[in-house]
Scaffold this active site. Structure first.
Site, mmCIF file in Angstrom:
data_model
loop_
_atom_site.group_PDB
_atom_site.id
_atom_site.type_symbol
_atom_site.label_atom_id
_atom_site.label_comp_id
_atom_site.label_asym_id
_atom_site.label_seq_id
_atom_site.Cartn_x
_atom_site.Cartn_y
_atom_site.Cartn_z
ATOM 1 N N GLU A 73 -4.918 8.728 -9.917
ATOM 2 C CA GLU A 73 -3.544 8.563 -9.426
ATOM 3 C C GLU A 73 -2.617 8.053 -10.528
ATOM 4 O O GLU A 73 -1.585 7.421 -10.251
ATOM 5 C CB GLU A 73 -3.511 7.608 -8.222
ATOM 6 N N HIS A 77 -2.189 0.323 -5.389
ATOM 7 C CA HIS A 77 -2.466 1.283 -4.313
ATOM 8 C C HIS A 77 -3.779 0.880 -3.647
ATOM 9 O O HIS A 77 -4.740 0.498 -4.315
ATOM 10 C CB HIS A 77 -2.586 2.704 -4.873
ATOM 11 N N HIS A 99 -6.009 1.002 0.605
ATOM 12 C CA HIS A 99 -6.172 1.627 1.923
ATOM 13 C C HIS A 99 -6.310 0.550 2.999
ATOM 14 O O HIS A 99 -7.384 0.410 3.588
ATOM 15 C CB HIS A 99 -7.427 2.512 1.931
ATOM 16 N N GLU A 104 8.422 -13.194 9.186
ATOM 17 C CA GLU A 104 8.486 -13.099 7.721
ATOM 18 C C GLU A 104 8.859 -11.702 7.210
ATOM 19 O O GLU A 104 9.351 -11.573 6.085
ATOM 20 C CB GLU A 104 7.107 -13.431 7.117
ATOM 21 N N HIS A 132 -3.643 7.893 4.585
ATOM 22 C CA HIS A 132 -4.298 7.583 3.314
ATOM 23 C C HIS A 132 -4.228 6.090 2.987
ATOM 24 O O HIS A 132 -5.270 5.443 2.850
ATOM 25 C CB HIS A 132 -3.666 8.427 2.188
HETATM 26 ZN ZN LIG Z 1 -6.191 6.114 -2.246
#
Ligand SMILES: [Zn+2]
Length: 270
Positions: A116, A139, A141, A169, A210
């Site tokens: 990525e 990044h 999940h 918050e 994702h």
């Molecule tokens: Zn991912």
């Protein structure tokens, strides 16, 4: 030269990866991190003139020319990073207008950066254009945000409003809201470009079915951003199937924003 394994930016990134794994956000080789560094920060640990090898990136990013990034490797497990930092992490400098990454340290078994990388670097370029102090892209999940993308409308305003309503918050932590990218094939330049476009207006970009991208000025801030949105998603999933007897109203959200000096995304409150 000092031992790079003692560099505070390296140890902090490893701590962050370990913590993300502990939260269950980075199963197997899921997730990736990149941290922008200044030459002055890396100079005590590596010679910027010694390039170990070069790797084509597959995309142009002229805005990032000459910039340094500590980045996680493709196929690596966050769970293991603390034990194999020189294998699972790499320090790279972008050159040739972003088309080439020069490896200065790490990936010592011949590996390379995350698949990525395009999404990370293009997100850095997009965030730097709106915040010169921007440094981090994460990044991962997270379970509840991921689950929410199956059952909640993906409209960005609706998605953001639901998260804001789940905890006082939230509107303070991400007043600009959460942008949402409908499902796309990951690991491509196209998803990198789409993510960067979404990053122009928010530091959080959900990848439907994702995970999520977060951006910020340091690792703690960016981790906290994802953590807050993920907690809100968890609360949402706990109550989504129950009749709601009260909620955080738009008036309450506006009062929070005023008290804490943040500006909610225009048009997101009634
Ligand atoms: Zn991912």
């Amino acid at each position: 030269m000092q031992d790079i394994l003692t560099a505070p930016w390296l140890t902090e990134l490893i701590r962050t990866a370990t913590n993300m794994y502990a939260h269950g956000w980075d199963e197997r080789n899921g997730g990736n991190i990149s941290l922008r560094l200044d030459e002055a920060e890396i100079a005590p640990y590596v010679d910027p003139k010694t390039v170990l090898r070069t790797v084509p990136t597959g995309f142009a990013a002229p805005e990032l020319e000459g910039m340094y990034f500590l980045v996680t490797g493709t196929g690596r497990y966050f769970r293991n990073m603390q034990y194999f930092p020189a294998r699972d992490l790499g320090l790279v400098r972008l050159t040739d207008g972003g088309l080439t990454a020069e490896l200065l340290w790490g990936f010592d078994d011949g590996g390379t950066f995350t698949s990525e990388f395009a999404a990370h670097m293009m997100s850095h370029a997009a965030r730097l254009a709106v915040d010169p102090l921007h440094r981090v892209v994460l990044h991962c999940h997270p379970n509840h945000l991921l689950a929410m993308t199956y059952v909640h409308d993906l409209d960005e305003r609706a998605f953001t409003r639901t998260l804001w309503q789940m905890e006082t918050e939230c509107v303070m932590v991400f007043p600009e809201g959460v942008n949402v990218l409908p499902w796309m094939l990951c690991g491509t330049v196209a998803i990198g470009e789409a993510t960067a476009e979404k990053m122009k207006t928010a530091r959080l970009v959900v990848w439907a079915q994702h995970g999520i991208y977060g951006a910020g000025r340091d690792l703690d801030e960016t981790f906290g951003l994802i953590e807050t949105a993920e907690k809100a998603a968890e609360v949402y999933l706990m109550i989504a199937h129950l009749p709601r007897k009260q909620t955080l109203t738009d008036g309450a959200l506006r009062a929070i924003a005023e008290r804490y000096g943040v500006t909610p995304r225009a048009g997101y409150l009634e």
